[in-house]
Design a protein around this motif. Structure first.
Motif, PDB file in Angstrom:
ATOM      1  N   LEU A  35       0.883  -1.159   0.000  1.00 27.58           N
ATOM      2  CA  LEU A  35       0.000   0.000   0.000  1.00 27.58           C
ATOM      3  C   LEU A  35       0.926   1.215   0.000  1.00 27.58           C
ATOM      4  N   THR A  61      -2.598   4.089  -2.967  1.00 26.67           N
ATOM      5  CA  THR A  61      -2.895   3.116  -4.015  1.00 26.67           C
ATOM      6  C   THR A  61      -4.107   2.260  -3.668  1.00 26.67           C
ATOM      7  N   ASP A  62      -4.603   2.375  -2.419  1.00 29.69           N
ATOM      8  CA  ASP A  62      -5.798   1.637  -1.989  1.00 29.69           C
ATOM      9  C   ASP A  62      -6.327   2.321  -0.744  1.00 29.69           C
ATOM     10  N   SER A  88      -9.748   7.134   2.089  1.00 30.64           N
ATOM     11  CA  SER A  88      -9.296   7.041   0.702  1.00 30.64           C
ATOM     12  C   SER A  88      -8.663   8.336   0.213  1.00 30.64           C
TER      13      SER A  88
END
Length: 251
Positions: A35, A61-62, A88
Motif C-alpha cells: 500500500l 494506491t488503496d 481514501s
C-alpha cells in the motif's frame, strides 16, 4: 539372493511413491501486497501571498485497511497524521504565519496497525517532498570561494533600470556567504548590489534565488562595487510567475 532382489524392489517402490507425492503439491502463493502513499504534488508549489493554510494532498494506491499513521517533517520538524480505517483521501495542513513565506514538507514514514498480520507492506513513494512557497517568495543565498569581504543589498530598480538605493534588504556579514530576503517580492525590476569591505579582488560568485518557481542559480564575476545581477519578476493573468535574469546591465 532372492531376498536381496525382493528388498531392492521394495525400496524402488517407496521412492517412486514419494516422488509422486511431491509433484502433486500446489505451489506456495504469497498474499503480500504494497500500500503506497505519496504526495499528489511535488517540487515547488506556488500559492497566493495571502495564504494562511495550504492543504497538501496525499495519494494512496488503496483505501486504508486499518488505523494508520503517516510521519512527515515541516522544515525539519517531525509531525504525524492519523489515517482512519476506510480513508481514501487525506491532506496535510500547512500553515503560514504572517512572516513565513515557504515551507518544505518531506514524508518520512508510514505505518499500518496490524499491517503485517494482513500481509500489507506500508510504503512511502518517491513522490515524498514538496516546498510550498508564496508567489512573492524571494531568498537569495550568495557565496564565493575567495577571502574577500563582500556586502550585498537588494534594491528595486526603475523602469529604465536606474538604481533607487531603496534597500529591500542588506547583508553585511564577514564570511563568504550572504543572504538577502525580499519576501513577498512584488512584480518589478530589481538588482543585487555588491560592496567590497576592503580591497577589491575578482570573485566568482554564485547566487541561488529561492522563488515560487524554483531555485534559480546564476554565476557571476564580481570585480568592483556596484550592481552585478539584475532581474525582473512578473505574473501573468493566470497567476503564472516568471523571472528574467541578467548578468549585464539591461539599461
Amino acid at each position: 539372493m532372492k531376498h536381496i532382489y525382493k528388498l531392492s524392489l521394495l525400496v524402488l517402490a517407496v521412492f517412486t511413491f514419494t516422488g509422486c507425492a511431491i509433484d502433486d503439491d500446489d505451489p506456495v502463493v504469497s498474499n503480500e501486497r504494497d500500500l503506497v502513499i505519496g504526495l499528489n504534488r511535488t517540487g515547488i508549489i506556488a500559492v497566493p501571498d495571502d495564504t494562511t493554510v495550504y492543504q497538501l494532498g496525499i495519494n494512496f494506491t488503496d483505501v486504508i485497511p486499518e488505523l494508520s499513521r503517516l510521519f512527515y517533517t515541516v522544515d525539519g520538524v517531525e509531525q504525524a497524521l492519523t489515517l482512519n480505517t476506510g480513508t481514501s483521501t487525506a491532506t496535510i495542513p500547512i500553515t503560514f504565519a504572517a512572516d513565513e513565506n515557504s515551507h518544505e514538507v518531506v514524508l518520512t514514514g508510514f505505518t499500518i496497525i496490524n499491517g503485517a498480520a494482513q500481509d500489507i507492506n506500508a510504503v512511502v513513494s518517491s513522490s515524498n517532498s514538496a516546498t510550498i512557497a508564496k508567489q512573492g517568495t524571494f531568498v537569495a543565498t550568495i557565496t564565493w570561494p575567495g577571502t574577500s569581504d563582500l556586502d550585498v543589498g537588494l534594491q528595486p530598480m526603475t523602469a529604465a533600470w536606474g538604481s533607487t538605493f531603496a534597500w529591500i534588504d542588506t547583508s553585511l556579514g564577514v564570511t563568504n556567504t550572504e543572504v538577502l530576503e525580499g519576501s513577498p517580492l512584488p512584480d518589478g525590476n530589481y538588482a543585487i548590489f555588491f560592496q567590497y569591505f576592503g580591497a577589491a579582488a575578482p570573485e566568482a560568485v554564485t547566487v541561488e534565488m529561492l522563488t515560487a518557481i524554483g531555485v534559480l542559480t546564476t554565476n557571476i564575476n564580481v570585480t568592483a562595487d556596484g550592481n552585478a545581477i539584475w532581474f525582473t519578476k512578473s505574473t501573468d493573468g493566470d497567476g503564472n510567475i516568471s523571472y528574467s535574469i541578467f548578468t549585464e546591465d539591461p539599461a
